[in-house]
Design a protein around this motif. Structure first.
Motif, PDB file in Angstrom:
ATOM      1  N   LYS A 125       0.723  -1.345   0.057  1.00  0.00           N
ATOM      2  CA  LYS A 125       0.004  -0.093   0.024  1.00  0.00           C
ATOM      3  C   LYS A 125       0.921   1.296  -0.160  1.00  0.00           C
ATOM      4  CE  LYS A 125      -4.779  -0.635   0.419  1.00  0.00           C
ATOM      5  NZ  LYS A 125      -4.992  -1.015  -1.013  1.00  0.00           N
ATOM      6  N   THR A 181      -6.244 -10.295  -7.832  1.00  0.00           N
ATOM      7  CA  THR A 181      -6.501 -10.336  -9.086  1.00  0.00           C
ATOM      8  C   THR A 181      -5.862  -9.346 -10.129  1.00  0.00           C
ATOM      9  OG1 THR A 181      -8.718 -10.267  -7.818  1.00  0.00           O
ATOM     10  CG2 THR A 181      -8.923  -9.896 -10.217  1.00  0.00           C
ATOM     11  N   ALA A 182      -5.584  -8.007  -9.518  1.00  0.00           N
ATOM     12  CA  ALA A 182      -4.907  -7.082 -10.338  1.00  0.00           C
ATOM     13  C   ALA A 182      -3.396  -7.651 -10.637  1.00  0.00           C
ATOM     14  CB  ALA A 182      -4.684  -5.876  -9.725  1.00  0.00           C
ATOM     15  N   ALA A 234      -3.165  -1.324  -8.784  1.00  0.00           N
ATOM     16  CA  ALA A 234      -3.780  -2.030  -7.505  1.00  0.00           C
ATOM     17  C   ALA A 234      -2.930  -3.436  -7.581  1.00  0.00           C
ATOM     18  CB  ALA A 234      -5.149  -2.527  -8.041  1.00  0.00           C
ATOM     19  N   GLU A 265      -0.262  -2.719  -5.139  1.00  0.00           N
ATOM     20  CA  GLU A 265      -0.522  -2.423  -3.666  1.00  0.00           C
ATOM     21  C   GLU A 265      -0.899  -3.887  -3.130  1.00  0.00           C
ATOM     22  OE1 GLU A 265      -3.837   0.188  -4.188  1.00  0.00           O
ATOM     23  OE2 GLU A 265      -2.613   1.676  -3.380  1.00  0.00           O
ATOM     24  N   ASP A 313      -3.110  -6.484  -4.766  1.00  0.00           N
ATOM     25  CA  ASP A 313      -4.561  -7.020  -5.114  1.00  0.00           C
ATOM     26  C   ASP A 313      -4.250  -8.295  -5.951  1.00  0.00           C
ATOM     27  OD1 ASP A 313      -6.780  -7.755  -6.062  1.00  0.00           O
ATOM     28  OD2 ASP A 313      -7.470  -5.821  -6.888  1.00  0.00           O
ATOM     29  N   THR A 360      -4.940  -0.894 -13.022  1.00  0.00           N
ATOM     30  CA  THR A 360      -4.652  -2.174 -12.560  1.00  0.00           C
ATOM     31  C   THR A 360      -3.217  -2.486 -12.212  1.00  0.00           C
ATOM     32  OG1 THR A 360      -6.095  -2.905 -14.245  1.00  0.00           O
ATOM     33  CG2 THR A 360      -4.717  -4.700 -13.545  1.00  0.00           C
TER      34      THR A 360
END
Ligand code: 2HG
Length: 552
Positions: free
Chosen positions: A433, A535-536, A528, A531, A533, A525
């Protein structure tokens, strides 16, 4: 004495263990070192790389070119019309005459009044000097110093006398420093020296051994991360993603100095870190200013040398102007000193102004390096370059995106439970993050988003992947066009950045096309993914990196 009263920058002495990982080490000393802008790093005593320049045939036969420096004019001089010769002027003419330091005495201490030089010499800049071998330069440098300090020390002893006695008087570093600033600040004589500066090691030679195909003959230092041929591109340096051999940035430059030869106030291109190693010879005295005080230094320079800056607003880019650390200090600019000896490194931090001079014959080598914490400084540099319409040396966006792609690849490998290769830098640790890499990408994406919003009337088209293989730049401000560019039907070979759409041509907006590498959604994307994620990460890994998960 004219020796400036300033504090020393810190000295770091890594253990053998700490010395194994330069990026980790730089990262560990950064919180302390950045308060000074520069620092000295003394390698463990076991680290003693041989210097290839000292091999007899090289020492005696290989010539290098020098530039002539008028030390008494580095700070006090009349403005001239001609632009100073830029730092890396490649082709230089051979000068016929060898000159020794003190050419003639001048009646007045005020250099501004001088007008006894010829027309050719009137224009300021470092003119090309003679070619020398190292052997010749050492002789020249030693004779200059002996003659200079012989005169200073005991009221003009003839050179023949100096040569007879082995040692008359060896000035200390402090004494040389005092004399240097006397010459620069209130000269009574003309002092001219030669400097073998900015020598491209791919043309001349590096002082370190290079990796060769013949691994039997391999010197173990050929592989060392502190070998400056390797340092810029070691794992963990953003420059490891640079594919071009950019001279002076990823290919080191060599510096063959003599007493009083100088490097004037400057910051590194793109506010990169620099690492300088002294192979042999007499000390190099450095002055450094913390990166946070760079603007203060620029203001102090402008205030104290108004006429030079009036004539040449980009004077600091020319690297031909010195200003006394005492003056800077009196203007509230913090300045620190380093005395670098043979076998020692000096590190300069992002946007840290530095300058200095050599105390006698010596040889040093320097290159840039870019741990991830450099990224915000590099971003700041290209924004300033754009304002100043200054050409860039590297494609910041290309390096930033390549670094991000590598980080996502590692995150993807983790998710797929693939073991990543050993010894490879963990870019994934700079993600998350609030990770440094994530933040650098986020800042850049926000800027890009705002610029595209301001150009909402243009039609958008995805650029070819190899669009910038020819290093495209804005025709107006030279901003790098890796992420986006604008072109027009009227002139297909002309491109601009999103800030200069109106300057490109007078055609209507519907004739112009904005080319982009990634849509804003795609860049979202990427953010993300960085960070964390999953899925990303999968999406970016699959679509942009072409990764295929072995487990499906
Ligand atoms: C630089 O600052 C070099 O560009 C030092 O690292 C220059 O040694 C020099 O003269």
């Amino acid at each position: 004495s004219h020796r400036p009263e300033i504090d020393d920058a810190p000295i770091f002495t890594p253990t053998e263990e700490e010395f194994k990982d330069p990026i980790g080490y730089i990262t560990s000393i950064r919180p302390q070192a950045e308060k000074y802008g520069i620092c000295r790093i003394v390698p463990p005593s076991s680290w003693r790389p041989p210097c290839s320049l000292k091999e007899k045939t090289f020492w005696e036969c290989t010539e290098f070119n020098t530039r002539v420096q008028q030390v008494d004019k580095l700070q006090n001089r009349e403005p001239t019309k001609k632009k100073a010769q830029p730092r890396a002027q490649k082709k230089r003419k051979r000068r016929k005459r060898l000159r020794f330091g003190m050419t003639h005495r001048r009646p007045s201490a005020n250099t501004s009044e001088s007008s006894d030089c010829t027309d050719a010499e009137e224009k300021f800049g470092f003119q090309s000097g003679s070619d020398f071998t190292l052997e010749e330069f050492q002789k020249y440098a030693d004779e200059f110093k002996q003659q200079y300090f012989g005169m200073k020390g005991s009221d003009e002893i003839p050179l023949s006398e100096i040569k007879k006695k082995k040692k008359i008087w060896q000035p200390s570093v402090d004494e040389i420093e005092g004399e240097y600033w006397r010459i620069v600040v209130c000269p009574t004589d003309e002092v001219e020296v030669d400097y073998g500066a900015d020598l491209d090691t791919s043309m001349f030679s590096s002082g370190f051994s290079k990796l060769s195909s013949d691994s039997n003959k391999q010197d173990p230092y050929g592989l060392s991360c502190w070998n400056l041929n390797n340092l810029p591109r070691i794992p963990g340096s953003v420059l490891s993603f640079e594919t071009e051999d950019i001279s002076g940035v990823v290919v080191p430059w060599l510096y063959v100095g003599m007493c009083f030869s100088s490097f004037c106030w400057h910051v590194e291109d793109h506010f990169l870190y620099s690492m300088n190693y002294m192979h042999f010879g007499e000390p190099k005295v450095w002055y450094g200013v913390p990166g946070a005080d760079a603007v203060k230094l620029e203001e102090a320079m402008r205030k104290n040398l108004p006429r030079l800056f009036e004539e040449q607003p980009d004077l600091l880019h020319e690297l031909v102007t010195q200003l006394s650390p005492s003056v800077l200090k009196s203007e509230g600019v913090p300045v620190y000193r380093v005395v670098q000896n043979p076998g020692e490194f000096v590190l300069t931090l992002p946007r840290a102004y530095h300058s200095g001079f050599n105390c006698g014959f010596n040889c040093a080598e320097a290159v840039n390096v870019a741990p991830v914490d450099w990224l915000p400084h590099g971003q700041c540099a290209i924004e300033l370059y754009r304002e100043q319409r200054r050409k860039t040396s590297i494609s910041h966006d290309k390096l930033l995106l390549k670094t991000a792609n590598e980080a996502v690849r590692q995150l993807w490998m983790n998710l797929c439970d693939c073991k990543s290769e050993q010894g490879v830098y963990r870019w994934q640790d700079t993600c998350g993050k609030n990770g440094m890499l994530t933040n650098a990408i986020k800042t850049r994406v926000k800027m890009e988003e705002a610029a595209r919003r301001a150009n909402a009337l243009l039609q958008y088209k995805k650029m070819d992947r190899d669009y910038d293989s020819a290093d495209r730049e804005c025709f107006s401000c030279f901003y790098d066009l890796h992420l986006s560019a604008v072109s027009c039907q009227c002139s297909p070979n002309r491109f601009c950045c999103l800030n200069h759409t109106n300057l490109l041509c007078s055609c209507e907006m519907d004739k112009k096309v904005a080319l982009f590498r990634y849509s804003i959604e795609e860049l979202g994307t990427l953010v993300a993914a960085l960070e964390g994620d999953p899925t990303a990460v999968y999406q970016w890994g699959q679509n942009d990196l072409g990764l295929v998960c072995p487990s499906g």
